[in-house]
Design a protein around this motif. Structure first.
Motif, PDB file in Angstrom:
ATOM      1  N   LEU A  24     -15.938 -44.663  46.261  1.00 16.95           N
ATOM      2  CA  LEU A  24     -16.704 -43.642  45.737  1.00 16.95           C
ATOM      3  C   LEU A  24     -18.049 -44.298  45.444  1.00 16.95           C
ATOM      4  O   LEU A  24     -18.203 -45.587  44.864  1.00 16.95           O
ATOM      5  N   PRO A  25     -18.991 -43.692  45.481  1.00 14.25           N
ATOM      6  CA  PRO A  25     -20.377 -43.939  44.869  1.00 14.25           C
ATOM      7  C   PRO A  25     -20.422 -44.019  43.340  1.00 14.25           C
ATOM      8  O   PRO A  25     -19.422 -43.628  42.854  1.00 14.25           O
ATOM      9  N   PRO A  26     -21.317 -44.662  42.690  1.00 15.86           N
ATOM     10  CA  PRO A  26     -21.436 -45.050  41.285  1.00 15.86           C
ATOM     11  C   PRO A  26     -21.357 -43.495  40.633  1.00 15.86           C
ATOM     12  O   PRO A  26     -21.820 -42.471  41.058  1.00 15.86           O
ATOM     13  N   LEU A  27     -20.791 -43.309  39.591  1.00 13.52           N
ATOM     14  CA  LEU A  27     -20.354 -42.446  38.598  1.00 13.52           C
ATOM     15  C   LEU A  27     -21.717 -42.195  37.990  1.00 13.52           C
ATOM     16  O   LEU A  27     -22.413 -43.221  37.499  1.00 13.52           O
ATOM     17  N   GLU A  28     -21.739 -40.874  37.238  1.00 13.45           N
ATOM     18  CA  GLU A  28     -22.682 -40.604  36.470  1.00 13.45           C
ATOM     19  C   GLU A  28     -22.617 -41.290  34.890  1.00 13.45           C
ATOM     20  O   GLU A  28     -21.244 -41.311  34.563  1.00 13.45           O
ATOM     21  N   PRO A  29     -23.248 -41.704  34.070  1.00 13.28           N
ATOM     22  CA  PRO A  29     -23.207 -42.360  32.792  1.00 13.28           C
ATOM     23  C   PRO A  29     -22.442 -41.339  32.351  1.00 13.28           C
ATOM     24  O   PRO A  29     -22.625 -40.288  32.400  1.00 13.28           O
ATOM     25  N   GLY A  30     -21.600 -41.712  31.007  1.00 14.67           N
ATOM     26  CA  GLY A  30     -20.787 -40.766  30.337  1.00 14.67           C
ATOM     27  C   GLY A  30     -19.280 -41.234  30.487  1.00 14.67           C
ATOM     28  O   GLY A  30     -18.953 -42.086  31.106  1.00 14.67           O
ATOM     29  N   GLU A  31     -18.594 -40.229  29.991  1.00 16.00           N
ATOM     30  CA  GLU A  31     -17.130 -40.247  30.103  1.00 16.00           C
ATOM     31  C   GLU A  31     -16.547 -39.506  31.082  1.00 16.00           C
ATOM     32  O   GLU A  31     -16.828 -38.358  31.327  1.00 16.00           O
ATOM     33  N   HIS A  32     -15.328 -39.918  31.589  1.00 19.80           N
ATOM     34  CA  HIS A  32     -14.673 -39.413  32.746  1.00 19.80           C
ATOM     35  C   HIS A  32     -13.165 -39.707  32.607  1.00 19.80           C
ATOM     36  O   HIS A  32     -12.599 -40.714  32.068  1.00 19.80           O
ATOM     37  N   THR A  33     -12.423 -38.755  33.159  1.00 21.91           N
ATOM     38  CA  THR A  33     -10.874 -39.143  33.187  1.00 21.91           C
ATOM     39  C   THR A  33     -10.695 -39.035  34.702  1.00 21.91           C
ATOM     40  O   THR A  33     -11.024 -38.493  35.622  1.00 21.91           O
ATOM     41  N   LEU A  34      -9.595 -39.989  34.925  1.00 20.60           N
ATOM     42  CA  LEU A  34      -9.087 -40.197  36.147  1.00 20.60           C
ATOM     43  C   LEU A  34      -7.692 -40.149  36.133  1.00 20.60           C
ATOM     44  O   LEU A  34      -6.917 -41.167  35.227  1.00 20.60           O
ATOM     45  N   THR A  35      -6.817 -39.453  37.066  1.00 21.26           N
ATOM     46  CA  THR A  35      -5.369 -39.605  36.952  1.00 21.26           C
ATOM     47  C   THR A  35      -5.084 -39.830  38.527  1.00 21.26           C
ATOM     48  O   THR A  35      -5.359 -39.233  39.507  1.00 21.26           O
ATOM     49  N   ILE A  36      -4.190 -41.142  38.543  1.00 18.83           N
ATOM     50  CA  ILE A  36      -3.741 -41.298  39.914  1.00 18.83           C
ATOM     51  C   ILE A  36      -2.272 -41.552  39.872  1.00 18.83           C
ATOM     52  O   ILE A  36      -1.573 -41.955  38.917  1.00 18.83           O
ATOM     53  N   ARG A  37      -1.749 -40.862  40.795  1.00 19.30           N
ATOM     54  CA  ARG A  37      -0.128 -40.996  41.300  1.00 19.30           C
ATOM     55  C   ARG A  37       0.120 -41.389  42.678  1.00 19.30           C
ATOM     56  O   ARG A  37      -0.696 -41.109  43.542  1.00 19.30           O
ATOM     57  N   GLY A  38       1.248 -42.292  42.760  1.00 14.80           N
ATOM     58  CA  GLY A  38       1.647 -42.761  43.907  1.00 14.80           C
ATOM     59  C   GLY A  38       3.282 -42.875  44.333  1.00 14.80           C
ATOM     60  O   GLY A  38       3.774 -43.094  43.295  1.00 14.80           O
ATOM     61  N   ARG A  39       3.406 -42.585  45.411  1.00 14.83           N
ATOM     62  CA  ARG A  39       4.981 -42.655  45.736  1.00 14.83           C
ATOM     63  C   ARG A  39       5.227 -43.217  47.285  1.00 14.83           C
ATOM     64  O   ARG A  39       4.482 -42.735  48.148  1.00 14.83           O
ATOM     65  N   SER A  40       6.268 -44.100  47.426  1.00 12.96           N
ATOM     66  CA  SER A  40       6.854 -44.477  48.855  1.00 12.96           C
ATOM     67  C   SER A  40       8.034 -44.632  48.675  1.00 12.96           C
ATOM     68  O   SER A  40       8.543 -45.779  48.017  1.00 12.96           O
ATOM     69  N   GLY A  41       8.935 -43.856  49.118  1.00 13.10           N
ATOM     70  CA  GLY A  41      10.374 -44.021  48.705  1.00 13.10           C
ATOM     71  C   GLY A  41      10.720 -44.066  47.312  1.00 13.10           C
ATOM     72  O   GLY A  41      10.485 -43.220  46.596  1.00 13.10           O
ATOM     73  N   ASP A  42      11.487 -45.221  46.894  1.00 12.29           N
ATOM     74  CA  ASP A  42      11.888 -45.045  45.624  1.00 12.29           C
ATOM     75  C   ASP A  42      10.653 -45.671  44.532  1.00 12.29           C
ATOM     76  O   ASP A  42      10.727 -45.898  43.318  1.00 12.29           O
ATOM     77  N   PHE A  43       9.599 -46.301  45.170  1.00  9.92           N
ATOM     78  CA  PHE A  43       8.582 -46.724  44.301  1.00  9.92           C
ATOM     79  C   PHE A  43       7.729 -45.709  43.971  1.00  9.92           C
ATOM     80  O   PHE A  43       7.080 -44.869  44.609  1.00  9.92           O
ATOM     81  N   VAL A  44       7.538 -45.522  42.523  1.00 11.98           N
ATOM     82  CA  VAL A  44       6.656 -44.366  42.063  1.00 11.98           C
ATOM     83  C   VAL A  44       5.625 -45.168  41.013  1.00 11.98           C
ATOM     84  O   VAL A  44       6.133 -45.898  40.135  1.00 11.98           O
ATOM     85  N   THR A  45       4.383 -44.649  40.943  1.00  9.44           N
ATOM     86  CA  THR A  45       3.504 -45.576  40.074  1.00  9.44           C
ATOM     87  C   THR A  45       2.615 -44.663  39.516  1.00  9.44           C
ATOM     88  O   THR A  45       2.495 -43.210  40.349  1.00  9.44           O
ATOM     89  N   GLY A  46       1.888 -44.769  38.333  1.00 10.00           N
ATOM     90  CA  GLY A  46       0.774 -43.855  38.005  1.00 10.00           C
ATOM     91  C   GLY A  46      -0.048 -44.366  36.874  1.00 10.00           C
ATOM     92  O   GLY A  46       0.520 -45.015  36.081  1.00 10.00           O
ATOM     93  N   VAL A  47      -1.465 -43.876  36.759  1.00 11.51           N
ATOM     94  CA  VAL A  47      -2.196 -44.333  35.700  1.00 11.51           C
ATOM     95  C   VAL A  47      -3.122 -43.273  35.120  1.00 11.51           C
ATOM     96  O   VAL A  47      -3.708 -42.571  36.108  1.00 11.51           O
ATOM     97  N   ASP A  48      -3.089 -43.161  34.069  1.00 12.41           N
ATOM     98  CA  ASP A  48      -4.133 -42.321  33.640  1.00 12.41           C
ATOM     99  C   ASP A  48      -5.267 -43.071  32.910  1.00 12.41           C
ATOM    100  O   ASP A  48      -5.020 -43.783  32.170  1.00 12.41           O
ATOM    101  N   TYR A  49      -6.407 -42.645  33.405  1.00 11.40           N
ATOM    102  CA  TYR A  49      -7.675 -43.584  33.152  1.00 11.40           C
ATOM    103  C   TYR A  49      -8.523 -42.826  32.120  1.00 11.40           C
ATOM    104  O   TYR A  49      -8.887 -41.568  32.641  1.00 11.40           O
ATOM    105  N   ALA A  50      -9.173 -43.277  30.915  1.00  8.22           N
ATOM    106  CA  ALA A  50     -10.322 -42.831  30.279  1.00  8.22           C
ATOM    107  C   ALA A  50     -11.503 -43.793  30.661  1.00  8.22           C
ATOM    108  O   ALA A  50     -11.395 -45.061  30.270  1.00  8.22           O
ATOM    109  N   LEU A  51     -12.391 -43.323  31.504  1.00 13.75           N
ATOM    110  CA  LEU A  51     -13.534 -44.103  32.205  1.00 13.75           C
ATOM    111  C   LEU A  51     -14.727 -43.847  31.169  1.00 13.75           C
ATOM    112  O   LEU A  51     -15.388 -42.780  31.013  1.00 13.75           O
ATOM    113  N   THR A  52     -15.449 -44.744  30.749  1.00 14.99           N
ATOM    114  CA  THR A  52     -16.941 -44.801  30.110  1.00 14.99           C
ATOM    115  C   THR A  52     -17.792 -45.543  31.023  1.00 14.99           C
ATOM    116  O   THR A  52     -17.918 -46.764  31.200  1.00 14.99           O
ATOM    117  N   VAL A  53     -18.604 -44.779  31.699  1.00 17.94           N
ATOM    118  CA  VAL A  53     -19.686 -45.378  32.303  1.00 17.94           C
ATOM    119  C   VAL A  53     -20.984 -45.526  31.634  1.00 17.94           C
ATOM    120  O   VAL A  53     -21.429 -44.778  31.162  1.00 17.94           O
TER     121      VAL A  53
END
Length: 201
Positions: free
Chosen positions: A169-198
């Motif tokens: 992705l290109p640069p984010l605008e300055p300020g606060e952002h939220t990002l939620t990521i989820r991933g899965r392949s078979g039995d492997f499951v992962t996730g991160v909730d980000y609070a980002l400040t640019v």
């Protein structure tokens, strides 16, 4: 190359790197070609970045965001996932730097990537907006890692096969952002909730 399985390690490495942020979908970001890395370069650089820290300061093992600034390059900001758990991280990001991260990724033998990608699925939502990932099904990459890191489980330089679901992705605008990521392949499951400040330039 044999890798352990602990989300990513030896015996076929599985690393769900949940991390990311941006203001446009991946397709729109692709129009700004000067900021995008070729898939092989992106994967090699990300795995090298993720495997240059021991577990105590490793961005993949990080639970709260304290390690997200470790060893970041100047031309791109990497975000990391987890070893198969959920994490909530708070990170500060400099303004004007493009972002890159996998929703789910792996290194190992070509057959490992083929099986992994058949079941791979993931999602990323930035500030309430879905981001579409790119699919990298497997290609040779170069990785340089330090000894005793929890990502590859070994030190030195080596060639392996990398694959996964990725976002640039290109640069984010300055300020606060939220990002939620989820991933899965078979039995492997992962996730991160980000609070980002640019940070402002």
């Amino acid at each position: 190359m044999k890798m352990r399985t602990v989300g990513l390690g030896l015996t076929a490495v599985m690393l769900a790197a949940l991390v990311g942020c941006g203001t446009k979908p991946a397709q729109e970001a692709g129009e700004a070609g000067e900021d995008r890395l070729p898939s092989g370069t992106l994967q090699g650089r990300w795995w090298t970045w993720a495997s240059t820290e021991p577990e105590r300061t490793n961005p993949v093992a990080d639970q709260d965001g304290n390690a997200c600034e470790r060893n970041q390059p100047q031309d791109v900001w990497f975000l990391a996932g987890t070893f198969g758990t959920r994490a909530e991280r708070t990170c500060s990001i400099p303004a004007g730097v493009p972002l890159a991260f996998p929703l789910l990724n792996r290194i190992g033998e070509p057959a490992d990537c083929a099986g992994f990608m058949r079941m791979a699925e993931g999602s990323a939502v930035l500030d309430g907006r879905k981001i579409d990932p790119e699919t990298y099904r497997g290609e040779p990459i170069e990785v340089r890692s330090v000894a005793d890191n929890p990502v590859t489980g070994r030190g030195g330089s080596f060639t392996t096969t990398g694959c996964g679901l990725w976002v640039q992705l290109p640069p984010l605008e300055p300020g606060e952002h939220t990002l939620t990521i989820r991933g899965r392949s078979g039995d492997f499951v992962t996730g991160v909730d980000y609070a980002l400040t640019v940070e402002a330039a």
